[in-house]
Design an enzyme around this catalytic site. Structure first.
Site, short mmCIF file in Angstrom:
data_model
loop_
_atom_site.label_atom_id
_atom_site.label_comp_id
_atom_site.label_asym_id
_atom_site.label_seq_id
_atom_site.Cartn_x
_atom_site.Cartn_y
_atom_site.Cartn_z
CD GLU A 13 -21.29 -45.52 -38.89
OE1 GLU A 13 -21.51 -44.30 -39.08
OE2 GLU A 13 -20.14 -45.99 -38.81
CB CYS A 62 -25.32 -44.80 -42.62
SG CYS A 62 -24.12 -45.99 -42.02
CB CYS A 65 -26.03 -48.15 -44.76
SG CYS A 65 -26.30 -48.69 -43.07
CG HIS A 69 -30.23 -44.86 -45.67
ND1 HIS A 69 -31.35 -45.31 -45.03
CD2 HIS A 69 -29.18 -45.20 -44.87
CE1 HIS A 69 -31.01 -45.90 -43.90
NE2 HIS A 69 -29.70 -45.85 -43.79
NE ARG A 539 -25.74 -52.15 -40.17
CZ ARG A 539 -24.85 -51.95 -41.16
NH1 ARG A 539 -25.27 -51.85 -42.41
NH2 ARG A 539 -23.56 -51.85 -40.90
CB SER A 562 -30.36 -49.97 -36.50
OG SER A 562 -29.35 -50.81 -37.01
CB CYS A 606 -26.30 -49.35 -38.91
SG CYS A 606 -25.66 -47.93 -39.83
CB CYS A 609 -29.24 -46.34 -40.07
SG CYS A 609 -28.08 -46.74 -41.37
#
Length: 630
Positions: A13, A62, A65, A69, A539, A562, A606, A609
């Site tokens: 992503e 994202c 995800c 968030h 993650r 990430s 990701c 993110c």
């Protein structure tokens, strides 16, 4: 020495570029760069907005995800404003978070990462009858038959098992053959199918894995049904500051949550348990076992040196995070940092991470030495509450600003900042969480583990027995990082069931409260406040940081997994997790660096993110009006 550029990295992503310098004679990677190639502007988007709306914007960081968030942002705002959510809201949020983890890991392994291990082309060489036999062997040898906490009962629903007949695998093989013979490989195109690493697995395992790839394309959507029931939709389900928006009634069949819809959630949770027990875990362990036996124990990077986790799944309500109450009743108390795990759990060094540490700029901070940002004081790292998002794009070392040739490793080369713990780099993720819990229990730091923490230890020891290797050997590797993600999916499937049962018992006791609106009115808020929201996302450790003044967001920073893992190097702290893991991975064919893709994909990158979009002149691009009266 050969300089290799892969841009963009596929099957992730977001937008990630990597550069490696390889000694073709030895396959050794001498240097590696990880660059996020777009800028995340969410911090500026939410500035000046109502804190009660911020989670909706933050969640749009994202679409993979999806919910994480929102949860991080909600917890940050609630922490700042002193809002304690009802226990039902806590249970529901935990069910949604756990189901998100199961879904994310499942989709990542089968549809993003599996093709680094498995080849649909190699599957054409398989004997379907032999594939059926191997399927049964895999299920018998590599299943980890955990049942969750005492009292769990999943017998009311039909079980999901992989198909294992000659006719079935022959049909799958015919479907693959038609795609290959057409010359239009579609999503399987542009890969290194002739790479020798695909010879590690027998053709029948390739065929079995491709069959499961197709199975999970169909079933994965059912894993996130709790998001649809409790949050109204997926991706980006709905929440509210103070709890959840889904009222509960066992008498009104039109209520958002009623008996019928709870039964649908229960079916989804039980399906998740079956999919992880009977598909995901056996598959990942069977593949991992063969690769480890073939000598693939590299790609550990920072994992054996330093890992960080925040912990998650508050068992009951809590008063705040920055005040430390959040850490007191976590189902998974992985909050902390472990150094030197690669030397063995007895020699590993544990450092606690508690409430008081969150506000200490010497403990948690971000730097921008090699990031396309500028800070008010050059060379000084900033705590997230004081974080600054000021872009300073300088371009590559060779090429133009819009057509790069090589990045500037001595200067700035990424839109990702560099997070640090005590001035040091750390890896985050399921592997980090498992290492921290295992170390804390084995060293007696956790003396009475929860059922979930004990399951983590039991999973690790079961895999160690299966591989005939100690945890410090197999865990901090590409194989270990990938295998632990499967174990984490299994754990989270049971966590979903655990909190679903708690929710049902709460409703049975007559409690249907899902939101606390006592402090909804901004007039009840302090003039100035700040808070942090933590979540152990799929993650890894995620933190959202908010400062509020006069009812509006004054500053906002999101430090995502990430960002920790994909960050650029630092002259004092060294390499980030991606870069060091690439350096520690041997490459057989420089122009076809399959090994590099495999180690990067093991982190489930990701970059959406970690990075987002911007206008270089800072001007407004467009405004979309959804309210006709504005």
């Amino acid at each position: 020495m050969k300089h290799i550029v892969v841009d963009p990295i596929n099957r992730i992503e977001g937008h990630l570029r990597i550069e490696i310098k390889v000694d073709e004679a030895t396959g050794k990677v001498e240097d590696a760069l990880s660059s996020g190639t777009a800028w995340r502007g969410i911090e500026l988007i939410v500035k000046g907005r109502d804190p009660r709306d911020a989670w909706m914007f933050a969640q749009r960081i994202c679409g993979v995800c999806t919910t994480v968030h929102a949860l991080g942002c909600l917890r940050a705002v609630e922490d700042a404003l002193g809002i304690e959510i009802p226990k039902n809201a806590n249970y529901i949020r935990n069910i949604m978070a756990a189901s998100q983890t199961v879904h994310d890991h499942t989709v990542h392994f089968y549809h993003l990462h599996a093709l680094d291990w498995v080849s649909p082309v190699a599957a054409l060489k398989a004997d379907p009858a032999a594939a059926a036999a191997i399927q049964n062997t895999v299920l018998e040898k590599y299943s980890l038959n955990f049942t969750g906490p005492v009292g769990f009962d999943t017998s009311a629903y039909p079980k999901e098992f992989p198909k294992a007949t000659t006719a079935y695998f022959k049909e799958i093989q015919n479907r693959i053959s038609k795609v290959v013979e057409s010359g239009q490989l579609g999503i399987f195109a542009g890969h290194y199918w002739e790479h020798p690493d695909y010879d590690v697995l027998p053709p029948e395992v390739h065929l079995m894995a491709v069959a499961h790839y197709l199975n999970m394309l169909d079933r994965q959507r059912e894993i996130v049904i709790p998001h649809v029931i409790f949050g109204g939709k997926n991706p980006h389900p709905h929440y509210i500051v103070g709890g959840m928006p889904c009222s509960i009634s066992m008498n009104d069949m039109n209520a958002p949550i009623n008996t019928e819809r709870l039964a649908v959630v229960d079916s989804s949770v039980n399906l998740s348990i079956d999919l992880t027990n009977n598909f995901y875990v056996p598959d990942v362990l069977a593949i991992g076992d063969l690769f480890v036996k073939a000598g693939f124990v590299d790609g550990g990077g920072l994992a054996g040196q330093r890992v960080l986790s925040f912990g998650d799944f508050p068992d009951e309500r809590y008063t705040g995070i920055a005040n430390g109450d959040y850490f007191k009743n976590l189902l998974i108390k992985s909050n902390g940092v472990v150094e030197n795990f690669g030397q063995g759990v007895a020699k590993a060094v544990f450092h606690p991470l508690e409430g008081q540490d969150l506000s200490d700029p010497n403990v948690l901070a971000e730097g921008v030495e090699h990031s396309w940002y500028s800070y008010p004081e050059a060379g000084k790292d900033l705590h997230p509450w004081s974080g600054v998002t000021s872009p300073q794009y300088t371009g590559p070392k060779e090429g133009t600003k819009t057509n790069w040739k090589y990045l500037d490793e001595a200067g700035k080369y990424s839109w990702i900042k560099t997070p640090k713990w005590n001035g040091k780099m750390a890896e985050v993720g399921p592997l980090a969480k498992y290492i921290v819990v295992y170390t804390k229990i084995k060293q007696g730091i956790i003396q009475q583990p929860t059922w979930a923490e004990q399951m983590i230890v039991d999973q690790i020891e079961a895999v160690s027995k299966l591989l005939n290797l100690p945890p410090e050997t197999w865990m901090p590797t590409t194989v270990g990082r990938t295998a632990v993600r499967g174990l984490d999916a299994q754990l989270n499937a049971f966590i979903s069931k655990y909190f679903f049962d708690k929710l049902i018992n709460s409703i049975k006791a007559g409690d249907t409260t899902v939101a606390n609106s006592a402090t909804w009115d901004p007039a009840t808020w302090p003039k100035e406040a700040k808070g942090v929201g933590l979540h152990e996302a799929p993650r890894g450790g995620l933190s959202h940081w908010v400062t509020i003044k006069n009812g509006k967001i004054d500053n906002y920073q999101a430090v995502v997994p990430s960002t920790w893992n994909a960050c650029p190097r630092d002259s004092n702290a060294g390499y980030g997790a991606y870069e060091l893991s690439m350096i520690e991975t041997k490459v057989k064919i420089a122009d076809k660096p399959l090994e590099i893709l495999r180690v990067l994909h093991s982190f489930d990158p990701c970059l959406a993110c970690a990075t987002h979009l911007y206008d270089s002149k800072g001007k407004e691009l467009t405004v979309v009006r959804t309210d006709p009266y504005l």
